[in-house]
Design a protein around this motif. Sequence first.
Motif, PDB file in Angstrom:
ATOM      1  N   UNK A   1      -3.529   5.249  -2.208  1.00 50.35           N
ATOM      2  CA  UNK A   1      -4.533   6.233  -1.794  1.00 50.35           C
ATOM      3  C   UNK A   1      -3.886   7.608  -1.800  1.00 50.35           C
ATOM      4  N   UNK A   2      -4.541   8.558  -2.452  1.00 54.09           N
ATOM      5  CA  UNK A   2      -4.015   9.927  -2.459  1.00 54.09           C
ATOM      6  C   UNK A   2      -4.874  10.825  -1.580  1.00 54.09           C
ATOM      7  N   UNK A   3      -4.202  11.784  -0.951  1.00 53.55           N
ATOM      8  CA  UNK A   3      -4.879  12.777  -0.120  1.00 53.55           C
ATOM      9  C   UNK A   3      -5.241  13.978  -0.980  1.00 53.55           C
TER      10      UNK A   3
ATOM     11  N   UNK B   1       0.841  -1.193   0.000  1.00 55.90           N
ATOM     12  CA  UNK B   1       0.000   0.000   0.000  1.00 55.90           C
ATOM     13  C   UNK B   1       0.877   1.244   0.000  1.00 55.90           C
ATOM     14  N   UNK B   2       0.384   2.301  -0.657  1.00 55.81           N
ATOM     15  CA  UNK B   2       1.027   3.619  -0.636  1.00 55.81           C
ATOM     16  C   UNK B   2      -0.042   4.641  -0.281  1.00 55.81           C
ATOM     17  N   UNK B   3       0.238   5.480   0.706  1.00 50.54           N
ATOM     18  CA  UNK B   3      -0.638   6.598   1.053  1.00 50.54           C
ATOM     19  C   UNK B   3       0.147   7.884   0.825  1.00 50.54           C
ATOM     20  N   UNK B   4      -0.310   8.669  -0.138  1.00 46.82           N
ATOM     21  CA  UNK B   4       0.437   9.866  -0.553  1.00 46.82           C
ATOM     22  C   UNK B   4      -0.134  11.100   0.151  1.00 46.82           C
ATOM     23  N   UNK B   5       0.551  11.503   1.221  1.00 44.25           N
ATOM     24  CA  UNK B   5       0.140  12.655   2.020  1.00 44.25           C
ATOM     25  C   UNK B   5       1.202  13.746   2.041  1.00 44.25           C
ATOM     26  N   UNK B   6       2.169  13.652   1.139  1.00 45.19           N
ATOM     27  CA  UNK B   6       3.212  14.670   1.059  1.00 45.19           C
ATOM     28  C   UNK B   6       2.680  15.876   0.301  1.00 45.19           C
ATOM     29  N   UNK B   7       2.538  16.984   0.977  1.00 49.23           N
ATOM     30  CA  UNK B   7       2.146  18.243   0.336  1.00 49.23           C
ATOM     31  C   UNK B   7       2.037  19.328   1.386  1.00 49.23           C
ATOM     32  N   UNK B   8       2.507  20.545   1.082  1.00 48.11           N
ATOM     33  CA  UNK B   8       2.110  21.673   1.930  1.00 48.11           C
ATOM     34  C   UNK B   8       0.589  21.747   1.933  1.00 48.11           C
ATOM     35  N   UNK B   9      -0.001  22.075   3.079  1.00 46.89           N
ATOM     36  CA  UNK B   9      -1.466  22.009   3.173  1.00 46.89           C
ATOM     37  C   UNK B   9      -2.067  23.233   3.841  1.00 46.89           C
ATOM     38  N   UNK B  10      -1.298  24.282   4.009  1.00 47.50           N
ATOM     39  CA  UNK B  10      -1.837  25.476   4.641  1.00 47.50           C
ATOM     40  C   UNK B  10      -1.367  26.699   3.865  1.00 47.50           C
TER      41      UNK B  10
ATOM     42  N   UNK C   1      -9.236  10.342  -1.364  1.00 48.80           N
ATOM     43  CA  UNK C   1      -9.971  10.917  -0.247  1.00 48.80           C
ATOM     44  C   UNK C   1      -9.909  12.440  -0.336  1.00 48.80           C
ATOM     45  N   UNK C   2     -11.069  13.077  -0.275  1.00 49.49           N
ATOM     46  CA  UNK C   2     -11.143  14.542  -0.233  1.00 49.49           C
ATOM     47  C   UNK C   2     -11.319  14.951   1.225  1.00 49.49           C
TER      48      UNK C   2
END
Length: 331
Positions: free
Chosen positions: A118-120, A75-84, A176-177
Amino acid sequence: MAVAERKRVLITGAAGFLGSHLCDRFIKENFHVIGMDNLITGDLRNIEHLFKLENFEFYNHDVSKFVHVPGELHYILHFASPASPIDYLKIPIQTLKVGSLGTHNLLGLARAKNARMLIASTSEIYGDPTVNPQPEEYWGNVNTVGPRGVYDEAKRFQESITMAYHTFHGLETRIVRIFNTYGPRMRLNDGRVLPAFIGQALRGEPLTMFGDGSQTRSFCYVDDLIEGIYRLLFSDYAQPMNIGNPDEITIKEFGEEIIKLTGTNQELISLPLPTDDPKQRRPDITKARAILGWEPKVSRAEGLKITYNYFKSLPEHEIKHKDFTWYNKSL
């Protein structure tokens, strides 16, 4: 479970707010967790408690560059990103690259490893919405060249390329949104409304809302969000899905809640609205309820109390630090 039997999961953005909570959840579920982060906005303190574990490893790496992980990967969960705002207005190019090049690299890795990915994504793909609440079928109202466009369009592209890999290559993907989420490990001064209000209350400053405070947000406690993400990953649903709390509140009302929670007597003062600031934000979670059997459990009062106690425990120099340069850039 024997070490050889553990499923292996790669979590990008592992040292960030959500990524670190995901690492905790998958460790709890007895996965072998590979955390990856270039620490441009992440903080190793969020995951340092995991370093001693045999089923956790960490790579300091930028996923916008070629990504290699030896061995099996399930599994890969892609949560790398500036978010603010404070992040993506300071580093707009990196924000676009992690959503485009980074996602492309990880989709290629998932295909090579036959892993589910899964992408964020984010509620920001809806922009300043013309419908409320926002269902997944709504295509959004986004200014591609405004200051928020670097984040919004990075996420919209991320969804498009992920779905392309799903339909063209048959890759197992999930989208996922994520709507406004809060809880321990948020950065106190990241430009988002909740930590901004609590930080101002802790410093004894007036709470600054933008406009007249009539714009709305819907706040989901981090534990609820992580549960929703976990269920979505192991579901059979490949289309985008909203995960958030539909309990909508105006910013003015929310500021009043923070003042009451912190026992302070600060006033709420108004600043001009930043460009393209969404006037409404509320998820339609009909699909999450029907498909995942998920809905948020933690009340805002309960979650805010936990979060406030976390922020109060931070070192004094972190509480005192503040940065409004992002706001000036967004006007």
